[in-house]
Write a protein that holds these residues in place. Structure first.
Motif, PDB file in Angstrom:
ATOM      1  N   ALA A  63      30.767  58.843  74.244  1.00  0.00           N
ATOM      2  CA  ALA A  63      31.924  58.038  73.834  1.00  0.00           C
ATOM      3  C   ALA A  63      33.132  58.911  73.543  1.00  0.00           C
ATOM      4  CB  ALA A  63      31.559  57.217  72.592  1.00  0.00           C
ATOM      5  N   GLU A  64      32.872  60.149  73.112  1.00  0.00           N
ATOM      6  CA  GLU A  64      33.940  61.036  72.674  1.00  0.00           C
ATOM      7  C   GLU A  64      34.564  61.790  73.853  1.00  0.00           C
ATOM      8  OE1 GLU A  64      30.429  60.734  69.953  1.00  0.00           O
ATOM      9  OE2 GLU A  64      30.719  61.398  72.022  1.00  0.00           O
ATOM     10  N   GLN A  65      35.730  62.366  73.610  1.00  0.00           N
ATOM     11  CA  GLN A  65      36.233  63.374  74.528  1.00  0.00           C
ATOM     12  C   GLN A  65      35.388  64.632  74.343  1.00  0.00           C
ATOM     13  OE1 GLN A  65      40.633  63.839  74.951  1.00  0.00           O
ATOM     14  NE2 GLN A  65      40.726  62.438  73.190  1.00  0.00           N
ATOM     15  N   LEU A  66      35.059  65.288  75.439  1.00  0.00           N
ATOM     16  CA  LEU A  66      34.237  66.494  75.359  1.00  0.00           C
ATOM     17  C   LEU A  66      35.131  67.711  75.169  1.00  0.00           C
ATOM     18  CD1 LEU A  66      31.688  65.724  78.209  1.00  0.00           C
ATOM     19  CD2 LEU A  66      31.386  65.408  75.739  1.00  0.00           C
ATOM     20  N   ALA A  67      34.872  68.461  74.108  1.00  0.00           N
ATOM     21  CA  ALA A  67      35.561  69.731  73.865  1.00  0.00           C
ATOM     22  C   ALA A  67      34.540  70.826  74.131  1.00  0.00           C
ATOM     23  CB  ALA A  67      36.076  69.805  72.431  1.00  0.00           C
ATOM     24  N   LEU A  68      34.723  71.573  75.223  1.00  0.00           N
ATOM     25  CA  LEU A  68      33.688  72.476  75.720  1.00  0.00           C
ATOM     26  C   LEU A  68      33.970  73.921  75.342  1.00  0.00           C
ATOM     27  CD1 LEU A  68      33.148  70.937  79.276  1.00  0.00           C
ATOM     28  CD2 LEU A  68      32.029  70.335  77.116  1.00  0.00           C
ATOM     29  N   LEU A  69      32.994  74.525  74.683  1.00  0.00           N
ATOM     30  CA  LEU A  69      33.062  75.956  74.387  1.00  0.00           C
ATOM     31  C   LEU A  69      32.667  76.727  75.644  1.00  0.00           C
ATOM     32  CD1 LEU A  69      31.597  75.402  70.917  1.00  0.00           C
ATOM     33  CD2 LEU A  69      33.560  76.908  71.256  1.00  0.00           C
ATOM     34  N   PRO A  70      33.200  77.927  75.821  1.00  0.00           N
ATOM     35  CA  PRO A  70      33.037  78.607  77.116  1.00  0.00           C
ATOM     36  C   PRO A  70      31.637  79.127  77.413  1.00  0.00           C
ATOM     37  CG  PRO A  70      34.276  79.966  75.577  1.00  0.00           C
ATOM     38  CD  PRO A  70      34.139  78.617  74.943  1.00  0.00           C
ATOM     39  N   ASP A  71      30.880  79.557  76.414  1.00  0.00           N
ATOM     40  CA  ASP A  71      29.565  80.137  76.683  1.00  0.00           C
ATOM     41  C   ASP A  71      28.424  79.218  76.259  1.00  0.00           C
ATOM     42  OD1 ASP A  71      30.512  82.704  77.695  1.00  0.00           O
ATOM     43  OD2 ASP A  71      31.184  83.073  75.640  1.00  0.00           O
ATOM     44  N   CYS A  72      28.476  78.769  75.024  1.00  0.00           N
ATOM     45  CA  CYS A  72      27.434  77.915  74.482  1.00  0.00           C
ATOM     46  C   CYS A  72      27.994  77.203  73.265  1.00  0.00           C
ATOM     47  CB  CYS A  72      26.213  78.761  74.095  1.00  0.00           C
ATOM     48  SG  CYS A  72      24.843  77.789  73.422  1.00  0.00           S
ATOM     49  N   PHE A 117      34.002  58.983  66.879  1.00  0.00           N
ATOM     50  CA  PHE A 117      34.582  60.320  66.759  1.00  0.00           C
ATOM     51  C   PHE A 117      35.554  60.554  67.915  1.00  0.00           C
ATOM     52  CE2 PHE A 117      30.987  60.781  64.045  1.00  0.00           C
ATOM     53  CZ  PHE A 117      31.249  61.839  63.182  1.00  0.00           C
ATOM     54  N   ASP A 118      36.534  61.403  67.660  1.00  0.00           N
ATOM     55  CA  ASP A 118      37.488  61.733  68.720  1.00  0.00           C
ATOM     56  C   ASP A 118      36.890  62.713  69.723  1.00  0.00           C
ATOM     57  OD1 ASP A 118      39.759  60.251  67.622  1.00  0.00           O
ATOM     58  OD2 ASP A 118      39.688  61.731  66.008  1.00  0.00           O
ATOM     59  N   TYR A 119      36.148  63.708  69.215  1.00  0.00           N
ATOM     60  CA  TYR A 119      35.637  64.774  70.083  1.00  0.00           C
ATOM     61  C   TYR A 119      34.176  65.070  69.778  1.00  0.00           C
ATOM     62  CZ  TYR A 119      40.487  65.907  71.322  1.00  0.00           C
ATOM     63  OH  TYR A 119      41.782  65.845  71.792  1.00  0.00           O
ATOM     64  N   LEU A 120      33.482  65.529  70.821  1.00  0.00           N
ATOM     65  CA  LEU A 120      32.141  66.088  70.697  1.00  0.00           C
ATOM     66  C   LEU A 120      32.210  67.530  71.178  1.00  0.00           C
ATOM     67  CD1 LEU A 120      29.034  65.862  70.304  1.00  0.00           C
ATOM     68  CD2 LEU A 120      28.898  65.083  72.680  1.00  0.00           C
ATOM     69  N   LEU A 121      31.824  68.465  70.310  1.00  0.00           N
ATOM     70  CA  LEU A 121      31.803  69.879  70.701  1.00  0.00           C
ATOM     71  C   LEU A 121      30.531  70.164  71.477  1.00  0.00           C
ATOM     72  CD1 LEU A 121      33.112  71.907  67.614  1.00  0.00           C
ATOM     73  CD2 LEU A 121      34.045  71.930  69.920  1.00  0.00           C
TER      74      LEU A 121
END
Length: 706
Positions: free
Chosen positions: A480-489, A461-465
């Protein structure tokens, strides 16, 4: 005697010699005749057949073609020309010749059989089976054709199964069982296809039939265990895994299944020893089939080991699909239109915890900037949850009947920009669709609490949310993925989930005046270290009980025995039966404190408790699965319920149980501020998620083409 009579005599002699296997003598006579009658079509044909029999295929083709040129509608000549062509390796030409002959004599069984054999040699099993089926309708007792037909059907079924076309695979194997009943492999393969289709009971029957024919096959025992597990027959499933391991002690996946199911029934005998062995396999036996989900639920496994386990799984299960995805790469557009097309892929668009997380989010997506697709491969359970989700999406596509390749083609044809997999490596996973790369960007979210792995350094996968609490920057190498981080949870919530009328404690078999600890996590998450703490709490807190979810009867019996062994009266453990989700939510309000588990926290269950005003105490672990509840508590502005080691967890639980005023304050705070908490602000969560989608799409457009 005239010349014509002489030729007839020579021809009869040659035929007799040919029939008796005296081929050299027959050939001499055939050539003698042709020296006189060069256009004798029968002799040209027969000499061609003889050359074919003696493996002089090119000469055979030349001779029979000469006969066909003189008699183009002679089906026998065409049939034998096809055989000669097949003998020389010209199978496609042979097929054309057979088809030409069948236009002349469409009911010629010999021709149809030969056409089927030609298709079979090219691995065109569906067409081969069609030919054999026609022959058997005329002559059902033709054993040779029956066997060829069964072979074609089995190979066709195997191809269908490998491509994810399980309905076709099932149909093929079922047809074989109508023709032969003594082949264990056929029933085994039938069971595998039926399991993939969600037909657990039918699969169990197929595996049992296979075992009657091959009782010493460890894989059949293992797969029967898998479907019995899905049918909630855990005792029988465990017996199957044990039988498999008695036959083949090196059957890695059977050992992993056995240990995971023992966790489900809270049988902790030799648990640490078994898990130590499995951890060693992850490091030393990359070919081992070790379920990533089962592994991350095992105590002691590290984030590094979990990634290695997943990488091994990807290599073992998805290498072919990944290579196919590279070889037959979909062409993706590099400029977006007015709306981003987001596809959500899941086997859980039904009555499932996923529905209580994403339903409102899907409804709130901004349709002026996004077009939202569902790609569902779950059974339609006809529930209100399923119906609501079907209405929430702009497009709801049922890909369950499709192969993985066909599903990937459909997703690509729909022009999806970002594909979000909500299932991951959990039951019924169809992650192979993502491996085929039908979209420019793929995202893993919610279904599997961890990395989805990589092959040869390339992430599946490209990203992990995620969010910054669960996946801290210093631990990015574990993903393995780029981390895409949500601001609160990272977890959304549905504020519209139905809640039943509140029940009384008496109605739930709870003492009115007791302090009620509870844990509604599945029993595989309950482990000895945590249970030891819970029992000490029951002994330390006067008039207290522990309220647990009754997942299965074996777990209940084992937990009662474990409590008694630790000096706790069985009456202090109370088990909540399975009820509808609205009633389950309502009964949370009857408890005083929810005790979380480690190394696998409560996930959706944490949100359920907090939504109902029930404080939940967690202990933060080192892996994704062990950090979720802490993230949710932060988003609920309740960091005081988060601990970082088991000693602090036990001390905090004891302090809260002894301080009813503090607990009451926390409950009041939850209920009064619930709708404004980041955890339950679904409109804000949706905007944050949409911003991530826009950001990763912009990054894709800005990147140089590969």
């Amino acid at each position: 005697m005239n010349t014509s009579q002489n030729i007839n005599q020579l021809q009869q002699t040659a035929l007799n010699l040919h029939r008796n296997g005296q081929l050299a003598q027959a050939e001499a006579y055939y050539r003698q005749i042709l020296a006189v009658q060069a256009k004798n079509t029968d002799i040209l044909h027969l000499l061609g057949v003889l050359c074919h029999q003696t493996e002089r295929h090119e000469e055979a083709i030349r001779l029979i073609e000469s006969a066909v040129a003189l008699e183009p509608r002679n089906a026998d000549y065409l049939n034998n020309l096809g055989l000669a062509l097949r003998g020389s390796g010209q199978v496609e030409r042979a097929i054309t010749i057979y088809q030409r002959a069948l236009k002349i004599t469409p009911k010629d069984i010999d021709l149809i059989s030969n056409l089927g054999n030609a298709f079979q040699s090219l691995e065109r099993y569906e067409e081969a089976a069609g030919c054999y089926r026609r022959v058997l309708r005329v002559n059902p007792r033709d054993i040779e054709i029956r066997d060829a037909h069964c072979y074609a059907l089995q190979r066709l079924g195997n191809q269908a199964h490998e491509s994810g076309h399980y309905l076709q695979a099932e149909a093929c194997y079922l047809e074989v069982t109508q023709l032969i009943t003594n082949d264990a492999a056929v029933y085994y393969n039938l069971g595998n296809a039926q399991r993939e289709l969600g037909k657990a009971a039918e699969a169990a029957a197929s595996y049992r039939q296979s075992l009657k024919l091959a009782p010493g096959d460890a894989d059949i025992h293992n797969n029967l265990g898998n479907v019995l597990r899905e049918l909630a027959k855990l005792d029988e499933a465990i017996a199957c895994y044990q039988a498999a391991l008695e036959i083949n002690p090196g059957l890695y996946h059977a050992k992993v299944h056995l240990v995971h199911q023992k966790q489900h029934i809270c049988d902790w005998a030799n648990l640490n020893t078994d898990i130590a062995l499995i951890r060693s396999w992850v490091k030393s036996a990359p070919q081992a089939q070790i379920s990533p989900f089962a592994f991350l639920a095992m105590p002691g496994t590290t984030a590094e080991e979990q990634r290695l386990c997943v990488d091994n799984w990807v290599k073992n299960r998805y290498q072919g699909l990944i290579q196919q995805g590279k070889k037959n790469a979909f062409e993706h557009r590099q400029a977006s239109g007015s709306k981003l097309k987001i596809g959500y892929l899941s086997g859980d668009f039904r009555l499932h915890p996923l529905a209580s997380l994403i339903s409102e989010l899907i409804e709130l997506h901004d349709r002026s900037h996004f077009e939202i697709f569902a790609y569902s491969y779950s059974l339609d359970d006809k529930t209100t949850e399923r119906q609501r989700l079907q209405k929430a999406f702009d497009h709801f596509v049922d890909i369950r009947p499709m192969s993985q390749q066909d599903a990937a083609k459909r997703i690509h044809a729909d022009g999806i920009d970002i594909l979000v997999d909500l299932t991951g490596f959990t039951q019924s996973s169809r992650t192979g669709i993502v491996a085929l790369r039908p979209t420019p960007i793929s995202v893993s979210w919610l279904g599997f609490p961890g990395t989805m792995g990589s092959l040869d350094g390339q992430a599946l996968f490209d990203y992990l949310l995620s969010d910054a609490f669960i996946t801290q920057p210093q631990h990015a190498d574990n993903y393995a993925e780029q981390l895409a981080l949500l601001p609160d949870c990272y977890q959304p919530n549905d504020r519209k989930r139905p809640i039943a009328k509140a029940a009384s404690r008496a109605e739930c078999s709870l003492p009115d005046d007791a302090f009620v600890f509870c844990c509604f996590n599945q029993t595989f998450k309950i482990l000895p270290d945590m249970f030891d703490i819970w029992m000490r709490l029951l002994q330390a807190v006067p008039n207290s009980v522990l309220w647990l979810l009754e997942c299965n009867s074996r777990a209940k019996a084992n937990l009662l025995n474990e409590a008694q062994a630790r000096g706790v009266a069985p009456s202090q453990l109370i088990f909540a039966p399975r009820v509808s989700m609205d009633k389950h939510l309502a009964r949370h309000a009857l408890a005083d404190l929810f005790l979380d588990t480690l190394p696998y926290n409560a996930h959706t269950t944490t949100s359920d408790a907090l939504w109902m005003g029930l404080p939940i105490l967690t202990c933060v672990g080192e892996t994704f699965a062990g950090r979720v509840a802490g993230s949710l508590l932060n988003a609920a502005n309740l960091p005081e319920l988060t601990t970082y080691n088991l000693q602090a967890y036990e001390a905090r639980a004891l302090a809260l149980a002894g301080n009813p005023a503090e607990l009451s304050s926390i409950k009041h705070k939850l209920l009064q501020t619930r709708d404004a908490l980041p955890l339950f602000d679904t409109p804000a969560f949706t905007r944050h998620l949409e911003q991530i989608y826009q950001d990763i799409w912009a990054a894709k457009l800005a990147a140089k083409p590969n």
